[in-house]
Design an enzyme around this catalytic site. Structure first.
Site, PDB file in Angstrom:
ATOM      1  N   GLY A   1      -7.117  -2.744 -10.626  1.00  0.00           N
ATOM      2  CA  GLY A   1      -5.707  -3.114 -10.543  1.00  0.00           C
ATOM      3  C   GLY A   1      -5.423  -3.714  -9.180  1.00  0.00           C
ATOM      4  O   GLY A   1      -6.306  -4.292  -8.546  1.00  0.00           O
ATOM      5  N   CYS A   2      -4.196  -3.560  -8.713  1.00  0.00           N
ATOM      6  CA  CYS A   2      -3.813  -4.106  -7.407  1.00  0.00           C
ATOM      7  C   CYS A   2      -4.782  -3.619  -6.332  1.00  0.00           C
ATOM      8  O   CYS A   2      -5.002  -2.421  -6.177  1.00  0.00           O
ATOM      9  CB  CYS A   2      -2.385  -3.687  -7.072  1.00  0.00           C
ATOM     10  SG  CYS A   2      -1.865  -4.208  -5.426  1.00  0.00           S
ATOM     11  N   PHE A   3      -5.349  -4.562  -5.585  1.00  0.00           N
ATOM     12  CA  PHE A   3      -6.407  -4.176  -4.639  1.00  0.00           C
ATOM     13  C   PHE A   3      -5.917  -3.436  -3.412  1.00  0.00           C
ATOM     14  O   PHE A   3      -6.700  -2.823  -2.698  1.00  0.00           O
ATOM     15  CB  PHE A   3      -7.308  -5.349  -4.272  1.00  0.00           C
ATOM     16  CG  PHE A   3      -6.659  -6.628  -3.806  1.00  0.00           C
ATOM     17  CD1 PHE A   3      -5.391  -6.690  -3.265  1.00  0.00           C
ATOM     18  CD2 PHE A   3      -7.373  -7.818  -3.911  1.00  0.00           C
ATOM     19  CE1 PHE A   3      -4.830  -7.885  -2.834  1.00  0.00           C
ATOM     20  CE2 PHE A   3      -6.831  -9.027  -3.482  1.00  0.00           C
ATOM     21  CZ  PHE A   3      -5.553  -9.050  -2.945  1.00  0.00           C
ATOM     22  N   TRP A   4      -4.625  -3.447  -3.137  1.00  0.00           N
ATOM     23  CA  TRP A   4      -4.118  -2.750  -1.950  1.00  0.00           C
ATOM     24  C   TRP A   4      -4.421  -1.258  -2.020  1.00  0.00           C
ATOM     25  O   TRP A   4      -4.944  -0.678  -1.080  1.00  0.00           O
ATOM     26  CB  TRP A   4      -2.618  -2.944  -1.804  1.00  0.00           C
ATOM     27  CG  TRP A   4      -2.155  -4.336  -1.549  1.00  0.00           C
ATOM     28  CD1 TRP A   4      -2.890  -5.388  -1.069  1.00  0.00           C
ATOM     29  CD2 TRP A   4      -0.836  -4.837  -1.755  1.00  0.00           C
ATOM     30  NE1 TRP A   4      -2.101  -6.508  -0.962  1.00  0.00           N
ATOM     31  CE2 TRP A   4      -0.829  -6.196  -1.378  1.00  0.00           C
ATOM     32  CE3 TRP A   4       0.342  -4.271  -2.225  1.00  0.00           C
ATOM     33  CZ2 TRP A   4       0.310  -6.991  -1.451  1.00  0.00           C
ATOM     34  CZ3 TRP A   4       1.481  -5.068  -2.297  1.00  0.00           C
ATOM     35  CH2 TRP A   4       1.460  -6.405  -1.918  1.00  0.00           C
TER      36      TRP A   4
END
Length: 157
Positions: free
Chosen positions: A9-12
């Protein structure tokens, strides 16, 4: 030093979670296994580039094994959700394990097969060799360290 590329998902949030694991030496976010060259974040979000948001992980296998690292990774994703993690929807948010060392494949597949026993739905996390990788823009690197109140679909505490 070993390397594995993980999409969750979102890499952050993925990067922040993985960077806290003992034995992980360094992390970097980027775009993997897409169809174009040198994509930007805007390209990933608005064009059909088919890149995944990923975290490149360098780890010390004397401290943490690939099996242990994957066990931790599985806890932060829904491996049965196709192209969606949390509120993030799109092929760039698919889950995946991209390997650079072919000798890692057996361990990755064993880990996935073992996890499947815990799910009634099919695990859709893709397992593929790393075909291409581009480092994401600097403002994405260590994003949640720089922006502690930034968006994250993963429970980090």
């Amino acid at each position: 030093m070993k390397k594995i590329i993980l999409a969750g998902g979102c890499f952050w949030g993925v990067e922040e979670f993985l960077s806290r694991i003992n034995g992980v030496v360094s992390t970097e976010v980027g775009y993997a296994n897409g169809r174009t060259e040198n994509p930007t974040y805007e390209d990933i979000c608005t064009k059909n580039t088919y890149f995944a948001e990923v975290c490149l992980v360098n780890y010390d296998e004397n401290i943490i094994s690939l099996k242990e690292l994957l066990a931790k990774f599985w806890t932060i994703i829904d491996p049965t959700s196709l192209n969606k993690q949390g509120n993030d929807v799109g092929s760039q948010y698919r889950t995946g394990i991209y390997y650079v060392d072919p000798s890692d494949l057996e361990e990755i597949l064993n880990s996935k097969e073992e996890l499947q026993k815990s799910y009634s739905k099919k695990i859709v996390t893709e397992v593929k060799p790393l075909e291409n990788y581009y480092k994401a823009e600097e403002y994405h690197q260590k994003y949640l360290k720089k922006n502690p109140n930034g968006y994250c679909h993963i429970k980090l505490d």
